[in-house]
Scaffold this active site. Structure first.
Site, PDB file in Angstrom:
ATOM      1  N   GLU A 291       0.718   7.961  -2.676  1.00  0.00           N
ATOM      2  CA  GLU A 291       1.348   8.425  -3.919  1.00  0.00           C
ATOM      3  C   GLU A 291       0.914   9.819  -4.362  1.00  0.00           C
ATOM      4  O   GLU A 291       0.655  10.039  -5.554  1.00  0.00           O
ATOM      5  CB  GLU A 291       1.026   7.400  -5.013  1.00  0.00           C
ATOM      6  CG  GLU A 291      -0.470   7.264  -5.384  1.00  0.00           C
ATOM      7  CD  GLU A 291      -1.253   6.235  -4.565  1.00  0.00           C
ATOM      8  OE1 GLU A 291      -0.878   5.979  -3.410  1.00  0.00           O
ATOM      9  OE2 GLU A 291      -2.242   5.706  -5.096  1.00  0.00           O
TER      10      GLU A 291
ATOM     11  N   HIS B  37       7.307   1.570  -4.738  1.00  0.00           N
ATOM     12  CA  HIS B  37       5.871   1.382  -4.939  1.00  0.00           C
ATOM     13  C   HIS B  37       5.180   2.719  -5.238  1.00  0.00           C
ATOM     14  O   HIS B  37       4.472   2.850  -6.238  1.00  0.00           O
ATOM     15  CB  HIS B  37       5.271   0.736  -3.683  1.00  0.00           C
ATOM     16  CG  HIS B  37       3.793   0.534  -3.760  1.00  0.00           C
ATOM     17  ND1 HIS B  37       3.221  -0.648  -4.180  1.00  0.00           N
ATOM     18  CD2 HIS B  37       2.760   1.363  -3.491  1.00  0.00           C
ATOM     19  CE1 HIS B  37       1.907  -0.528  -4.162  1.00  0.00           C
ATOM     20  NE2 HIS B  37       1.593   0.689  -3.745  1.00  0.00           N
ATOM     21  N   GLU B  38       5.418   3.698  -4.388  1.00  0.00           N
ATOM     22  CA  GLU B  38       4.725   4.989  -4.582  1.00  0.00           C
ATOM     23  C   GLU B  38       5.180   5.661  -5.873  1.00  0.00           C
ATOM     24  O   GLU B  38       4.377   6.268  -6.578  1.00  0.00           O
ATOM     25  CB  GLU B  38       4.940   5.909  -3.373  1.00  0.00           C
ATOM     26  CG  GLU B  38       4.537   5.320  -2.020  1.00  0.00           C
ATOM     27  CD  GLU B  38       3.163   4.661  -1.980  1.00  0.00           C
ATOM     28  OE1 GLU B  38       2.285   5.029  -2.781  1.00  0.00           O
ATOM     29  OE2 GLU B  38       2.970   3.753  -1.145  1.00  0.00           O
TER      30      GLU B  38
ATOM     31  N   HIS C 147       3.334   4.352  -8.807  1.00  0.00           N
ATOM     32  CA  HIS C 147       1.987   4.919  -8.966  1.00  0.00           C
ATOM     33  C   HIS C 147       1.978   6.139  -9.896  1.00  0.00           C
ATOM     34  O   HIS C 147       0.915   6.547 -10.360  1.00  0.00           O
ATOM     35  CB  HIS C 147       1.435   5.350  -7.610  1.00  0.00           C
ATOM     36  CG  HIS C 147       0.707   4.276  -6.868  1.00  0.00           C
ATOM     37  ND1 HIS C 147      -0.358   3.582  -7.397  1.00  0.00           N
ATOM     38  CD2 HIS C 147       0.865   3.806  -5.602  1.00  0.00           C
ATOM     39  CE1 HIS C 147      -0.815   2.726  -6.494  1.00  0.00           C
ATOM     40  NE2 HIS C 147      -0.086   2.828  -5.403  1.00  0.00           N
TER      41      HIS C 147
ATOM     42  N   GLU D 191      -3.527  -0.682  -7.799  1.00  0.00           N
ATOM     43  CA  GLU D 191      -2.586  -1.312  -6.867  1.00  0.00           C
ATOM     44  C   GLU D 191      -1.934  -2.582  -7.422  1.00  0.00           C
ATOM     45  O   GLU D 191      -0.761  -2.827  -7.171  1.00  0.00           O
ATOM     46  CB  GLU D 191      -3.268  -1.590  -5.524  1.00  0.00           C
ATOM     47  CG  GLU D 191      -3.713  -0.324  -4.795  1.00  0.00           C
ATOM     48  CD  GLU D 191      -2.588   0.641  -4.423  1.00  0.00           C
ATOM     49  OE1 GLU D 191      -1.413   0.235  -4.456  1.00  0.00           O
ATOM     50  OE2 GLU D 191      -2.896   1.812  -4.122  1.00  0.00           O
TER      51      GLU D 191
ATOM     52  N   ASP E  90     -12.967   2.111   2.564  1.00  0.00           N
ATOM     53  CA  ASP E  90     -11.969   1.842   3.618  1.00  0.00           C
ATOM     54  C   ASP E  90     -12.173   0.446   4.219  1.00  0.00           C
ATOM     55  O   ASP E  90     -11.224  -0.177   4.692  1.00  0.00           O
ATOM     56  CB  ASP E  90     -12.053   2.886   4.745  1.00  0.00           C
ATOM     57  CG  ASP E  90     -11.372   4.208   4.363  1.00  0.00           C
ATOM     58  OD1 ASP E  90     -10.583   4.215   3.396  1.00  0.00           O
ATOM     59  OD2 ASP E  90     -11.643   5.221   5.026  1.00  0.00           O
TER      60      ASP E  90
ATOM     61  N   TYR F 247      -4.207  -5.678  -4.288  1.00  0.00           N
ATOM     62  CA  TYR F 247      -2.762  -5.585  -4.504  1.00  0.00           C
ATOM     63  C   TYR F 247      -2.223  -6.896  -5.091  1.00  0.00           C
ATOM     64  O   TYR F 247      -1.610  -6.929  -6.136  1.00  0.00           O
ATOM     65  CB  TYR F 247      -2.037  -5.321  -3.172  1.00  0.00           C
ATOM     66  CG  TYR F 247      -2.208  -3.934  -2.614  1.00  0.00           C
ATOM     67  CD1 TYR F 247      -3.410  -3.546  -2.035  1.00  0.00           C
ATOM     68  CD2 TYR F 247      -1.179  -3.008  -2.642  1.00  0.00           C
ATOM     69  CE1 TYR F 247      -3.568  -2.270  -1.496  1.00  0.00           C
ATOM     70  CE2 TYR F 247      -1.327  -1.732  -2.117  1.00  0.00           C
ATOM     71  CZ  TYR F 247      -2.519  -1.367  -1.545  1.00  0.00           C
ATOM     72  OH  TYR F 247      -2.672  -0.110  -1.025  1.00  0.00           O
TER      73      TYR F 247
END
Ligand code: BES
Ligand code: ZN
Length: 651
Positions: free
Chosen positions: A310, A334-335, A338, A357, A415, A423
């Protein structure tokens, strides 16, 4: 994309005590240490930064950077304007850095003493800068740092012309989330700090960035063209983004363009133009008007490791969404979402990532429900999400720290903690609150929340306070008991699945029915079984076949691939899901197809799951395929697949 990750050892009693002692000494972060939450989060507000951002705060960043494609290096200077926050004169500035070559640090053109300290694994090597005279509270110092990236840089991928589709020019793109901005230039690499930006980027090729282009740029200068952008809305470092290459653009909406390689432009425009404005209109109605000016999409080369990212002004997206059937554009919804959840209102650390998220998935599903005109779509997507959540939790084990909504990130590489949990568990928490207070009331809370926290960062406890303050108003008196029934502690810190809501299953039932038929011996399938379905319904069907207690027989698996056109589908979602079934069926004739696909896409969601399965059925081919495509994958993807295939220990 969702990781099945290394199990973590349990914390020793000693570590737990140390944790609490540190917690007590950290007064400015009292919120973590209310009795209920003591010890559940790391003892500092953001454990994923080594910067002393409690003492200094970046207000503005000017990035004067040149792309050197020959050396695969980004170099130049960054100017950080830092405000002193402490009462006592603060004499040291500590910035995050990772695999950087810093050559000088100046304050008002005068050199300052500085030192790059030894590396602390994934957190990198902090740069300590001494300010002899210190600075009083409120003073702003302007640091100029000369810096170059190195070949270990984790934020950039450099592609040779041969690795691009028209082979004409090299290509470079960045990916900074979660903590890779520090491998571009020294900075306070935490989502708790937001800065405005000036980008002055020199490249021989077109540049896009997470800022608005400044009029009359680019200018011809030595070594290429100077592209200037500004980001006037303060953003966290992880949203700093650049890409450069042979990039063409075409309109896809009122305030939107798509940018991509010239060969891909028409198809990308077709894929996105149908829905772009619909998504924007729906999002603006649900929250409030879009605050960023333009909203554009950059469709990247296939090695882009995520579905979408995003980056403000320019969402970066995988080319796998350009599937020729408009079936994967939910990534853009979705993006875009954001732009409110994440980019305007930001979780203050990766421990509270669900605020980015989970909220975004919620908004994405609300947008889909508006665009497709029906709640069934909302529930359909939520059911798919539930399956992803079950798989993620199953992979970690139901008691694993990473299955909590709020995840302790002490000694954790963000990560590694990345999964469907923030999410989908995040989504379920937001949706639960929505149902609890009722849609009409919740719809009033949404703009209130995003308005109150716009341009700021917050934690889960501040979210809770905001919710309770809002619904504590006299007009919501009738909701008092419901609000009091919320188990905040349990929701934030329980491991495993959250309570399962009742879904509207109308769109999935047909998928399960077809899957049941595939269990029968005498079933003869035909194309018409799925011809009226939307692409995602086929995925639900395939997922359910994948979940059969017994794998399909090889011939049946092959029949499945052929009759529904999956084995030669252009839609990577479908093809990779089919390959999962084929590998489970031990259909060795499919393995080379899997290996070929692994050389065509670098999106981690596919790469990781395909490699894991291929590794189980044919490790030799998996290793050979990884070695062959190593340079094709993005550094983040390369590193994580090395771990997944047990080829490397974490750095
Ligand atoms: N912000 C994420 C991608 C990300 C998360 C990058 C964490 C690095 C670290 C982005 O918004 C995202 O969620 N992308 C998904 C899209 C999907 C949920 C529609 C993806 O990449 O698959
Ligand atoms: Zn997201």
């Amino acid at each position: 994309m969702w990781g099945l990750l290394r199990s973590r050892r349990a914390k020793t009693a000693q570590e737990t005590t140390a944790h609490l002692t540190a917690a007590k000494s950290c007064l400015s972060h009292r919120r973590w240490f209310g009795v209920a939450s003591a010890g559940k989060m790391a003892p500092v507000r953001d454990p994923s930064t080594l910067s002393n951002y409690g003492e200094w705060r970046t207000k503005h960043t000017t990035a004067n950077l040149t792309l050197n494609f020959a050396d695969k290096c980004l170099h130049g200077s960054v100017l950080l304007e830092l405000e002193s926050l402490t009462d006592k004169a603060s004499t040291e500035i500590v910035l995050d850095s990772s695999y950087l070559a810093v050559s000088s640090v100046k304050l008002n053109a005068a050199p300052l003493p500085w030192e790059v300290k030894p590396r602390t694994k994934y957190l990198g090597s902090p740069v300590h800068i001494a300010l002899a005279d210190g600075a009083a509270k409120g003073d702003v110092v302007k640091l100029e740092i000369d810096v170059a990236t190195t070949s270990d840089c984790t934020a950039l991928q450099w592609l040779t012309p041969a690795q691009t589709s028209n082979k004409k020019a090299p290509f470079m793109f960045s990916q900074c989330q979660a903590i890779h901005a520090r491998s571009l230039f020294p900075c306070q690499d935490t989502p708790d700090v937001k800065s405005t930006y000036d980008f002055n980027i020199t490249s021989p090729y077109v540049v896009v960035a997470s800022g608005v282009p400044v009029a009359n740029a680019p200018q011809e200068i030595d070594g290429g063209k100077l592209y200037k952008f500004q980001q006037k809305v303060p953003i966290p470092s992880y949203l700093f983004a650049l890409a450069s290459g042979d990039i063409a653009t075409a309109p896809i909406g009122k305030q939107s363009s798509v940018a991509t390689g010239p060969n891909e432009l028409k198809a990308s425009q077709w894929e996105l133009e149908h829905d772009m404005d619909k998504f924007m209109d729906a999002a603006e109605k649900i929250v409030f008007p879009y605050k960023w000016g333009e909203y554009n999409v950059l469709v990247l080369p296939p090695s882009f490791p995520y579905g979408g990212m995003e980056n403000p002004i320019f969402t970066f997206a995988t080319p796998t969404i350009i599937s020729g059937d408009r079936q994967n554009v939910d990534v853009i919804a979705h993006e875009l979402a954001h732009s409110w959840s994440g980019n305007l209102v930001t979780s203050c650390s990766w421990e509270h990532f669900w605020l980015n998220e989970g909220w975004t998935i919620y908004l994405e599903r609300r947008i889909q429900a508006v665009v497709h005109n029906g709640d069934a779509h909302f529930d359909f997507s939520a059911i798919r999400g539930w399956t992803a959540l079950e798989e993620a939790i199953g992979g970690f084990g139901k008691d694993h720290e990473f299955t909590k909504l709020c995840i302790n990130h002490k000694d954790i590489d963000p990560d590694d903690a990345f999964s469907a949990v923030p999410y989908e568990k995040g989504f379920h928490f937001v949706w639960y609150l929505d149902r609890l207070v009722g849609r009409e009331n919740f719809d009033k809370f949404i703009p209130h929340y995003f308005g109150k926290w716009a341009t700021k960062s917050l934690d889960s406890f501040e979210f809770k306070d905001t919710f309770l303050d809002f619904f504590g108003a006299p007009e919501y008196k009738s909701l008092e008991d419901k609000i009091a029934s919320i188990d905040w502690e349990g929701r934030f810190f329980s491991t495993g699945l959250p309570p399962k809501p009742k879904f509207n299953t109308s769109l999935v039932d047909v998928c399960f029915e077809l899957a049941e038929k595939w269990k029968q011996k005498d079933f003869s399938p035909s194309t018409s079984d799925i011809s009226s379905w939307i692409g995602n319904q086929v995925l639900v069907f395939l997922n359910s076949v994948q979940e059969f207690e017994e794998p399909l027989a090889v011939e049946k698996s092959q029949l499945l691939g052929k009759v529904y056109g999956l084995s030669n589908s252009k839609n990577v979602e479908l093809k990779s899901q089919y390959y999962q079934i084929a590998m489970r069926a031990k259909d060795s004739s499919s393995y080379q197809g899997v290996a070929d696909l692994l050389g065509e896409v670098g999106r981690m969601k596919f790469v990781r799951t395909l490699f894991r399965s291929l590794n189980k059925v044919d490790r030799e081919l998996a290793l050979k395929t990884f070695a062959k495509n190593r340079d094709f994958y993005h550094p983040i993807c390369r590193q994580i697949v090395e771990k997944d295939l047990s080829l490397a220990e974490s750095k």
